[in-house]
Enzyme design. Sequence first.
Site, PDB file in Angstrom:
ATOM      1  N   GLY A  28      66.273  62.145  82.501  1.00 37.48           N
ATOM      2  CA  GLY A  28      66.868  63.457  82.733  1.00 37.48           C
ATOM      3  C   GLY A  28      65.803  64.521  82.870  1.00 37.48           C
ATOM      4  CB  SER A  29      65.834  68.132  81.949  1.00 41.59           C
ATOM      5  OG  SER A  29      64.923  69.215  81.994  1.00 41.59           O
ATOM      6  CD  GLN A  30      61.273  68.442  78.535  1.00 47.57           C
ATOM      7  OE1 GLN A  30      60.177  67.935  78.667  1.00 47.57           O
ATOM      8  NE2 GLN A  30      61.473  69.753  78.681  1.00 47.57           N
ATOM      9  CB  VAL A  87      73.905  60.015  73.471  1.00 46.39           C
ATOM     10  CG1 VAL A  87      75.128  60.749  73.956  1.00 46.39           C
ATOM     11  CG2 VAL A  87      72.677  60.423  74.277  1.00 46.39           C
ATOM     12  CD  GLN A  88      67.264  61.948  70.888  1.00 45.80           C
ATOM     13  OE1 GLN A  88      66.736  61.743  69.799  1.00 45.80           O
ATOM     14  NE2 GLN A  88      66.837  62.878  71.724  1.00 45.80           N
ATOM     15  CG  HIS A 110      65.053  69.184  69.787  1.00 46.24           C
ATOM     16  ND1 HIS A 110      64.518  70.211  69.031  1.00 46.24           N
ATOM     17  CD2 HIS A 110      66.393  69.243  69.593  1.00 46.24           C
ATOM     18  CE1 HIS A 110      65.500  70.866  68.422  1.00 46.24           C
ATOM     19  NE2 HIS A 110      66.638  70.292  68.734  1.00 46.24           N
ATOM     20  CD  GLU A 229      73.888  99.412  86.374  1.00 47.34           C
ATOM     21  OE1 GLU A 229      72.869  99.436  85.654  1.00 47.34           O
ATOM     22  OE2 GLU A 229      73.855  99.721  87.584  1.00 47.34           O
ATOM     23  CD  GLU A 233      69.754  97.002  87.060  1.00 50.42           C
ATOM     24  OE1 GLU A 233      68.984  97.524  86.226  1.00 50.42           O
ATOM     25  OE2 GLU A 233      70.471  97.651  87.828  1.00 50.42           O
TER      26      GLU A 233
END
Length: 338
Positions: A28-30, A87-88, A110, A229, A233
Amino acid sequence: MANVKILYDKDGSLAPLKGKTVAVVGFGSQGHAHSQNLRDSGINVVVSELAGTHNYDLAVQAGFQPVSAAEATRKGDLIVITLPDEVQSAVYKKEIEPNLKPGKALGFCHGFNIHFKQIVPPKGVDVVMIAPKGPGHTVRSCYVEGSGVPCLLAVAANETGKARELALAWGIGVGGGRAGIIETTFKEETETDLFGEQVVLCGGLTALVKAGFETLVDAGYQPHIAYFEVLHELLLIIKLMSEGGISYMRYSISNTAEYGDLTRGPRIVTDQTRSEMKKILKEIQDGSFAKEWMEECRQGKPNFKKLYAADKNHPIEVVGRQLRKMFSWMEAKETPEE
């Protein structure tokens, strides 16, 4: 303020990983970033992913031949688990733990599962962490361009006497040594990470944005103007703060905005707000948040799904989807339908 020692490429080497295999469980991402960066650093990498999934296909496209978590554990000297927190433990108990042998090392990005004892490694196995302070795609893109993302390094178990050197090699291998690696503990990384997410970066920010939007709309202002606003921004302000801190942001905005910041901000974050922050931190520290989240997952995430669906259809989200189609300078993103 305590002095922080920052480690760079010169403070370690890839030698502790030479001739060894790093098994990355999850693409996945990492996972995709660690797998490719380590491979490009000359380290032998094996990837574990579930056949038939999108991430499996991405791993194949990246030149890997994904295997099961069990096989990856058998082959790996350092087993890096990059699966979602919830899930680890299940994957660990079923496929990883039975295949662990003394002398191997478990790696995490993590500290959640180790710190809250969802995973309890056996004796003889090193337990280390390299936590990049950025999403995986940034870890990868920075590595490719020759830079890196700062990382945190921690050691929870040093059974071989060489855990720190191994972790540092891993950090250097993914590019962290180019930017700087700071030593911490699993406890500190886990608790501060959860606190930041819940109180400021995600929970606090989204609640503040929604409340500001609702206040303006309830007062009769156009929703589209309110969106600009209180949400649009934000990118400018966060970019300025990221580049130069709070002072640089204040230096860059108008005097009117700066005075409003200095005098009205404390009326929003009050003593009551700080009291709630302390309560949230306590819930993280004593494990009650972790227990609540894991129980939520065991029940199929009913509350999670209900809250997510409600916010996905919040008026600020409806207005935002309309307005972002007008923004020719960016590619509007939409959340995939589940």
